[in-house]
Write a protein that holds these residues in place. Structure first.
Motif: not given
Length: 596
Positions: A94-106
């Motif tokens: 919704k908010y950052a499909k093209k402009d953001g980098q999303f990461l999970l960290i385990d």
């Protein structure tokens, strides 16, 4: 009078309402949050590097072209994880499909790569899951529980937001970061699983814990005769360089090591173990403590290593071959260039080498070097010799002088064949270091004497692709080439060759029955680190096995080592061009030679 009172009675609530709306909009415009239980953050996030569950390399600073970076803590067995990930994916779309980098960290030690791969597949998780095996990165991000999230502004690496993943505040934090506004973090109680940090309470000793790590992984290059730009002469030097050491270890730029050990183990491995990394970083972050009574043995270790670099590694070689000409290396800062020269061995009979050492005159100005055997009468050698795979021009030695592992001892009971009347062709890639240098390289050849009575000839084959044309400003441009083996072989080692645009590479074996195995994966390729990687256990590859090289190149501005480029990057030997090569070091399964 009654009318005026009535007017005021009606107007007063309207004025109060308008004032309340105005105040609300002002507050929303400033912070985008309600005022209760909020606090400001003023932290800077240091770059780091981790692999995700698929073995892909992620470096935080590489995402400086994004407008927002969102990182959330994760664990497989935490009941709230799935819900948190679904929420995060919805917010991303919704908010950052093209402009953001999303990461999970385990950071959960119990979560293996296989388990994360399976979980991502079953749950359709499309956000990369970074594996924080040392737990250092999760700790530095301030994560205490699963389901926490941070929002980072890549323009200045400022931490904009840290709280639990939620549908109310996180979207506002992302929108505020995208619009360049200051935000505040709400104090939200996190009820999810606690991250099981494993911390050693034992005191870290400089002499007992840190010096052995430096001796094992660093001093081979960081001595006065080594290739590194500075020397680890004593404790004071280490303390002075502490911030830089911490940075290069967290980003995996040091010590030099490329392969992903998930796929195989190598005899010349130089990677820091989890415990070594934790001890070194914790010691650096504690201010490099050293007890007054502790002796500093680092100066002696550095001095001994520097002496080794001046001589030959295993005593005087049986044969020393020098290049005929001396190269004058200019001081001007240019990208590397290649130079060829030759030297005769003057051997009157066939020889078998058990080890090779390439010795440049100027280690600091030498990036990589190779020595090739050229023979005077190839037809006679191929007719009279029992050597099945010998080529008229064959690789004798290949060394990278920016890494730790350039001495080359062939595996036990194997040897390199050197026909009589051979000539060595030297090919050296030089780099300028700010001052004029001279170089006349030598090759030291150590021969077999006595035992063993039989050996297996060892060969080097190069798989290459020269039709290279890479467009500019592309982050991951993939090129693939392959070669099918025409005989059964034992594979002892392999290595990659690209230049400054190379980003990652894999060598994959596809067996005749269709089964596949990754022989070597280098998630982050560095031109300075090229070296053959020797398997702990040689691999039997049957005839018909297809060896595939799958390389990616980065011609974007995110590539910090990118040379100046034109419209395309083409094939060539200089640092401004590119190559695609993969070397395999092997013996034939059915070939054994009896030594005379």
């Amino acid at each position: 009078m009654i009318k005026n009172n009535l007017f005021l009675h009606i107007l007063k609530p309207m004025i109060i309402f308008i004032l309340m709306i105005t105040v609300f909009l002002l507050i929303k415009n400033i912070s985008d949050f309600t005022p209760e239980d909020m606090f400001s953050l003023s932290e800077k996030i240091e770059s780091f590097s981790l692999l995700d569950q698929e073995g892909k390399y992620h470096e935080l600073s590489y995402y400086s072209d994004q407008k927002v970076i969102v990182i959330a803590s994760y664990a497989i067995d935490c009941p709230e994880s799935d819900q948190a990930v679904r929420m995060l994916e919805k917010i991303k779309r919704k908010y950052a499909k093209k402009d953001g980098q999303f990461l999970l960290i385990d950071a959960n030690p119990a979560d293996t790569r296989e388990a994360l791969q399976q979980k991502a597949k079953i749950s359709n998780i499309d956000i990369p899951i970074l594996m924080d095996e040392t737990q250092l990165i999760s700790d530095s991000l301030g994560f205490t529980h699963v389901g926490q999230v941070v929002v980072i502004n890549p323009k200045n690496w400022e931490l904009m937001y840290r709280a639990a993943i939620d549908n109310r505040y996180l979207p506002k934090a992302i929108k505020a970061t995208l619009s360049g506004r200051k935000i505040k973090t709400p104090l939200i109680d996190v009820q999810n699983c606690i991250i099981p940090y494993v911390k050693d309470s034992a005191k870290i000793s400089y002499e007992q814990d840190i010096v052995p790590i430096l001796e094992k992984h660093c001093i081979a290059c960081h001595n006065k005769n080594g290739s590194a730009p500075w020397t680890m002469t004593n404790y004071e030097k280490i303390k002075g360089w502490a911030p830089m050491i911490s940075e290069v270890v967290k980003t995996k730029r040091m010590p030099p090591w490329g392969p992903d050990l998930y796929y195989d183990q190598y005899t010349n491995s130089n990677h820091l173990t989890i415990i070594e990394t934790q001890k070194l970083i914790h010691w650096l972050e504690q201010g490099c403590p050293k007890e007054p009574h502790e002796e500093d043995t680092l100066p002696k270790i550095e001095e001994e290593e520097a002496k080794k670099k001046q001589g030959w590694p295993w005593g005087e070689p049986d044969i020393i071959v020098a290049a005929q000409s001396e190269e004058q290396i200019p001081p001007k800062k240019i990208y590397e260039y290649a130079k060829e020269s030759a030297g005769k061995i003057n051997n009157t009979k066939d020889l078998w080498a058990r080890a090779i050492f390439f010795k440049p005159q100027s280690v600091k100005a030498t990036r990589i070097a190779s020595a090739w055997i050229d023979i005077q009468d190839p037809e006679q050698v191929l007719t009279n010799s029992s050597i099945q795979h010998f080529r008229t021009k064959t690789l004798l030695a290949y060394h990278s002088f920016n890494t730790f592992a350039y001495p080359q001892i062939f595996p036990k009971n194997t040897g390199e064949f050197i026909p009589k009347d051979s000539t060595v062709t030297f090919q050296t890639h030089y780099k300028t270091i700010g001052k004029a240098e001279k170089d006349r390289p030598q090759v030291g050849i150590y021969l077999y004497h006595g035992d063993p009575h039989t050996i297996k000839p060892i060969y080097t084959r190069v798989i290459e692709f020269n039709d290279i044309s890479i467009p500019v400003n592309v982050k991951n441009y993939e090129i693939t080439t392959s070669q099918i083996l025409d005989q059964d072989i034992y594979l002892y080692a392999c290595g990659f060759h690209m230049h400054y645009f190379g980003r990652s590479g894999k060598m994959i074996a596809t067996y005749p029955d269709g089964d596949q195995k990754v022989l070597l994966s280098i998630p982050y390729y560095d031109y300075d680190w090229m070296t053959p990687y020797y398997f702990v256990t040689p691999k039997l590859l049957p005839k018909g096995t297809k060896l595939t090289l799958k390389y990616t190149y980065d011609t974007s501005v995110q590539n910090r080592k990118r040379p100046p480029v034109g419209e395309k990057v083409l094939y060539g030997t200089s640092g401004k061009t590119e190559m695609l090569g993969g070397a395999i070091i092997y013996t034939l399964a059915d070939e054994t030679i009896k030594l005379q």
